[in-house]
Design an enzyme around this catalytic site. Structure first.
Site, PDB file in Angstrom:
ATOM      1  N   GLU A   2      32.893  36.489  41.707  1.00 31.18           N
ATOM      2  CA  GLU A   2      32.867  36.963  43.090  1.00 31.18           C
ATOM      3  C   GLU A   2      32.846  35.804  44.078  1.00 31.18           C
ATOM      4  OE1 GLU A   2      33.377  39.897  44.029  1.00 31.18           O
ATOM      5  OE2 GLU A   2      32.816  41.241  42.394  1.00 31.18           O
TER       6      GLU A   2
ATOM      7  N   ARG B 207      35.958  35.447  46.791  1.00 33.93           N
ATOM      8  CA  ARG B 207      35.594  35.731  48.182  1.00 33.93           C
ATOM      9  C   ARG B 207      35.399  34.446  48.993  1.00 33.93           C
ATOM     10  NH1 ARG B 207      32.552  41.416  48.472  1.00 33.93           N
ATOM     11  NH2 ARG B 207      32.821  42.134  46.323  1.00 33.93           N
TER      12      ARG B 207
ATOM     13  N   ASP C 270      41.641  43.942  35.806  1.00 31.90           N
ATOM     14  CA  ASP C 270      42.699  43.986  36.808  1.00 31.90           C
ATOM     15  C   ASP C 270      43.274  42.640  37.236  1.00 31.90           C
ATOM     16  OD1 ASP C 270      40.232  43.435  37.939  1.00 31.90           O
ATOM     17  OD2 ASP C 270      40.261  45.086  39.369  1.00 31.90           O
TER      18      ASP C 270
ATOM     19  N   GLU D  19      43.130  48.684  47.406  1.00 30.72           N
ATOM     20  CA  GLU D  19      44.193  48.473  46.414  1.00 30.72           C
ATOM     21  C   GLU D  19      45.435  49.329  46.645  1.00 30.72           C
ATOM     22  OE1 GLU D  19      40.554  46.710  44.971  1.00 30.72           O
ATOM     23  OE2 GLU D  19      40.961  48.775  45.623  1.00 30.72           O
TER      24      GLU D  19
END
Length: 576
Positions: free
Chosen positions: A170, A174, A306, A482
């Site tokens: 993360e 980010r 993903d 998405e």
């Protein structure tokens, strides 16, 4: 004397040719590096437990002339321009509304709680929403807000945290992605300096016995020089989704340690791609301690997997096509996905759409679970990019069907918003799939059972099932981007304005259901016409969802896909 001058000229020409060949064989991004100053700290002088003597280098040579992704757009009419600009202003207003709420109630905190006005710490306590939104501010032309945010970033110390551990994945997508993107857009060296500072911290996650990264980086333990354990079970998204950010950091600084770190992981993906029970696909979970990337038996393009797949064709772009392994990996996994993962759901109106499902062999033979996650809705965009740059071009039609599958998930709900996870009745044939109510009811019974002996109408009503849906596994809407991401890519790749219309329809539903006095809120259950709001708003709302919407209604040369590649947090990185 004349003969001497001729010899001197020949020597000079040889030296010039040699110098020219040297520079031709360098990456253009390696020739000029911005001047940044990273002060010595415990992280820069820390002794590595497992030092590396030789780093893999970025592939050299001029970038290949890759096929264009973006459609050659015609000049829009006055009416089209007026509509587009009206919609773009509406998205900008939504962003301003969110930013003002964050600025006034949660400034320098990670997240704003959009109902109570309180703040929330999620990732590192380094102002996640602020850093994640930097490039959105720049793209939307909010210069004053951008300058104020950069001034705040200059005072963030990315080498300390109030958290016990750092979430490596993360933090990379980010924070590091946000800093690199904002630097690529603005050339403000403060941002690159902070990216290097954070990159040095994140790099220590690879200081393990086999250089596979840890998922969590424990601050005190690492600085104390303790050995870090290599996870024996890791999600491929966690280890395979740092390649864009680390590669771009090496391209910008000339320091190859970042690229070397992620390339070691990519090499294992490449070497073992054909070894799983579904050759071409990697399982969701791998054993990084044993460097076994093939033995597990669950496969998906959804959560935990993903972005590992998403980054493969995007690395092909970021490296300018110089490293053929990435295009080969993409071609293999997309063929496997077309054969095993994608399925057509039965729809009442006969829409010819596709959904990316879930494969498992845990309980016996390989089985397709007919579910879809909102997280997996990026696949349409990924396939569109792959179709136009790697091929086959015909896959652009599959990309459109995948994006439409998620749009069907939106328009089927009474709220107009797709749930986080649902299951749909699969067609028995992709070529012809007429609506069959009896088959739908049978699929509902198979999925849910009927322990209370309800009538079919009661069972469907109890579970709020729209036609074709057989289970709402998770009815929340988390402000996710998405589906809009794929719509953005399909619009830019095809020029078809139907995608703008679909995006606007989604936006109208989202704004109606999620807007609060302070910002926008997550939803508890979108199967209801008026879903209950939840006091949470993750940073990807401003980093991704609103950015993709804004770009759908922008002029198409703003952040062209032929010049930029987006990380999984929608941070555009400049292509070579």
């Amino acid at each position: 004397m004349a003969r001497l001058r001729v010899r001197q000229l020949l020597i000079l020409m040889i030296l010039l040719i040699a110098a020219s060949l040297f520079y031709i064989n360098q990456s253009p991004t390696q020739l000029r590096f911005p001047q940044i100053l990273v002060k010595p700290s415990p992280w820069t002088i820390r002794r590595m437990n497992h030092p590396i003597s030789t780093y893999q280098q970025l592939p050299r040579g001029n970038p290949r002339r890759l096929p264009k992704i973006q459609y050659a757009f015609e000049v829009e009419t006055a009416e089209q321009k007026s509509t587009r600009e009206f919609r773009q202003r509406a998205i900008e207003d939504a962003f301003r509304h969110t930013w003002h709420g964050y600025r006034n109630h949660a400034w320098l905190e990670d997240e704003l709680r959009p109902l109570s006005g309180e703040s929330k710490t999620t990732f590192g306590n380094w102002s996640a929403t602020l850093v994640d939104s930097l490039d959105s501010l720049w793209i939307m032309g909010l210069q004053d807000e951008f300058d104020e945010a950069v001034a705040a970033v200059a005072n963030i110390d990315f080498e300390t945290s109030t958290d016990v551990f750092l979430n490596v994945f993360e933090t990379t997508i980010r924070y590091l992605g946000g800093l690199l993107s904002a630097y690529d857009l603005s050339s403000n060296t403060v941002l690159l300096t902070k990216a290097v500072q954070l990159g040095n911290v994140l790099y220590t996650a690879f200081d393990t016995s086999n250089h596979m990264p840890t998922y969590m980086l424990f601050w005190k333990s690492v600085l104390d020089g303790n050995e870090q354990e290599v996870p024996d079970r890791a999600a491929i998204a966690n280890i395979g989704s740092m390649s864009l950010e680390f590669t771009r950091l090496s391209q910008l600084t000339g320091d190859m340690k970042y690229y070397d770190a992620i390339q070691r992981v990519s090499d294992l993906f490449y070497d073992q791609q054909d070894n799983s029970i579904v050759p071409g696909l990697w399982p969701i979970w791998v054993n990084t301690a044993e460097e076994d990337f093939a033995s597990e038996v669950e496969f998906s393009f959804g959560g935990m997997a993903d972005s590992a797949y998403e980054y493969v064709p995007k690395m092909h772009l970021l490296l300018g096509g110089r490293k053929s392994e990435y295009s080969k990996m993409y071609s293999k996994f997309i063929e496997a996905a077309k054969k095993h993962l994608f399925y057509r759901p039965m729809t009442r109106d006969g829409q010819d759409v596709l959904i990316s499902g879930f494969l498992t062999a845990k309980d016996g033979p390989l089985t397709l679970v007919p579910s879809v996650q909102h997280l997996g809705c990026f696949v349409g965009g990924m396939v569109a990019i792959g179709a136009k740059t790697i091929g086959p071009f015909e896959d652009l039609e599959i990309a459109a069907k995948l994006a439409d599958g998620c749009f069907w998930g939106y328009e089927s709900m009474t709220s107009g918003i797709m749930p986080e996870t649902f299951a749909a009745a699969p067609c028995t044939s992709e070529s012809a799939c007429p609506w069959n109510e009896t088959a739908w009811h049978e699929a509902v019974l198979k999925q849910l059972g009927n322990s209370h002996d309800l009538s079919m109408e009661e069972l469907i009503e109890q579970h709020n099932l729209a036609p074709g849906f057989i289970q709402i596994i998770d009815g929340r809407y988390l402000l996710r981007p998405e589906a809009l991401e794929s719509i953005f890519v399909l619009y830019r790749a095809t020029g078809d304005k139907q995608w703008q219309e679909k995006a606007w329809k989604i936006w109208v539903a989202i704004e109606k259901a999620t807007k609060t006095d302070l910002a926008f809120a997550q939803l508890e259950d979108v199967t209801f016409a008026e879903p209950k709001q939840v006091d949470s708003m993750e940073s990807f709302w401003t980093a991704e969802t609103l950015k993709y919407l804004y770009l759908i209604f922008s002029e198409p040369d703003l952040i062209s896909l032929d010049e930029w590649v987006f990380n999984t947090e929608a941070h555009p990185l400049r292509r070579p």
